[in-house]
Design a protein around this motif. Structure first.
Motif, mmCIF file in Angstrom:
data_model
loop_
_atom_site.group_PDB
_atom_site.id
_atom_site.type_symbol
_atom_site.label_atom_id
_atom_site.label_comp_id
_atom_site.label_asym_id
_atom_site.label_seq_id
_atom_site.Cartn_x
_atom_site.Cartn_y
_atom_site.Cartn_z
ATOM 1 N N ASP A 188 -3.321 2.617 3.916
ATOM 2 C CA ASP A 188 -4.729 2.253 3.744
ATOM 3 C C ASP A 188 -5.538 2.418 5.033
ATOM 4 O O ASP A 188 -6.767 2.473 4.992
ATOM 5 C CB ASP A 188 -4.851 0.808 3.262
ATOM 6 C CG ASP A 188 -4.273 0.621 1.863
ATOM 7 O OD1 ASP A 188 -4.248 1.615 1.101
ATOM 8 O OD2 ASP A 188 -3.849 -0.504 1.538
ATOM 9 N N ALA A 189 -4.840 2.461 6.167
ATOM 10 C CA ALA A 189 -5.522 2.576 7.453
ATOM 11 C C ALA A 189 -5.819 4.042 7.760
ATOM 12 O O ALA A 189 -5.442 4.581 8.799
ATOM 13 C CB ALA A 189 -4.666 1.955 8.550
ATOM 14 N N THR A 190 -6.509 4.675 6.836
ATOM 15 C CA THR A 190 -6.799 6.102 6.931
ATOM 16 C C THR A 190 -8.232 6.357 6.498
ATOM 17 O O THR A 190 -8.662 5.893 5.450
ATOM 18 C CB THR A 190 -5.841 6.915 6.022
ATOM 19 O OG1 THR A 190 -4.491 6.612 6.367
ATOM 20 C CG2 THR A 190 -6.077 8.409 6.183
ATOM 21 N N ILE A 191 -8.955 7.082 7.331
ATOM 22 C CA ILE A 191 -10.323 7.475 7.013
ATOM 23 C C ILE A 191 -10.302 8.952 6.636
ATOM 24 O O ILE A 191 -9.926 9.796 7.451
ATOM 25 C CB ILE A 191 -11.254 7.254 8.218
ATOM 26 C CG1 ILE A 191 -11.266 5.771 8.622
ATOM 27 C CG2 ILE A 191 -12.665 7.743 7.914
ATOM 28 C CD1 ILE A 191 -11.904 5.511 9.975
ATOM 29 N N VAL A 192 -10.663 9.248 5.397
ATOM 30 C CA VAL A 192 -10.792 10.632 4.954
ATOM 31 C C VAL A 192 -12.279 10.949 4.963
ATOM 32 O O VAL A 192 -13.051 10.337 4.224
ATOM 33 C CB VAL A 192 -10.177 10.849 3.558
ATOM 34 C CG1 VAL A 192 -10.343 12.305 3.127
ATOM 35 C CG2 VAL A 192 -8.710 10.449 3.556
#
Length: 200
Positions: A188-192
């Motif tokens: 979840d600690a991902t910026i797309v």
């Protein structure tokens, strides 16, 4: 394509997918390069931005930079965008997954290597001779740290402005947009990013 003789015999660049997996070259329309927000190296070989001090130890500790199997400490240093540009060029990178941004959350200042000094001459490409690379001096730009938490961020707007400025400078220096930004170990600690929308 790395720092011979400290290289693998495998085809580790993006074209290796064609030779190794039987993927037709004209089927590849996008290449995502994976790059940490700082630089690490395992084993021997030249490492111009290596930090053999408390700052390097802080990167190692905060980033968990130890071999998964052996536990061997990884060598750590500031981001080297000379290497980054080369990787973007030889791999045809269309976007970068910038990982471990959160490791830099507590730094007052963050340096980026933008070029090398070789015998008094500014060089912006990797020297082809290994002995020359061994003696280069990194030329740094210094950016202010953001001194706030990015760990776990999953939206571009959640990032501090100084973190966004760091990413923008990395993009400018490497020639590739950070289409993915990782801010922790969780999925979840991902910026797309929709890069065009985020930068308007």
């Amino acid at each position: 394509h790395g720092t011979y003789p400290f290289v693998t015999s495998s085809s580790a660049c993006s074209g290796g997918a064609c030779a190794g997996l039987g993927v037709a070259p004209n089927s590849i329309t996008e290449v995502i390069g994976i790059m940490k927000a700082y630089t690490t190296r395992v084993g021997e070989g030249p490492f111009p931005t290596e930090l053999n001090d408390g700052m390097g130890e802080k990167l190692r500790s905060e980033g968990g930079e130890f071999g998964a199997t052996t536990g061997r400490p990884r060598r750590c240093g500031w981001l080297d965008t000379v290497v980054g540009r080369y990787a973007v060029e030889i791999n045809g990178v269309t976007g970068v997954a910038l990982t471990k941004l959160d490791v830099l959350d507590d730094f007052d200042e963050i340096k980026i290597c933008v070029a090398y000094d070789v015998d008094g001459k500014r060089v912006e490409t990797i020297p082809s001779e290994g002995d020359v690379l061994e003696r280069v001096t990194p030329i740094y730009e210094t950016l202010p740290g953001w001194k706030s938490k990015t760990a776990g961020a999953s939206k571009w707007d959640d990032l501090p402005e100084k973190a966004k400025a760091y990413i923008a400078r990395v993009e400018e220096l490497t020639g590739a947009k950070a289409t993915i930004v990782s801010t922790g170990q969780s999925r979840d600690a991902t910026i797309v990013r929709n890069v065009q929308a985020d930068t308007l």
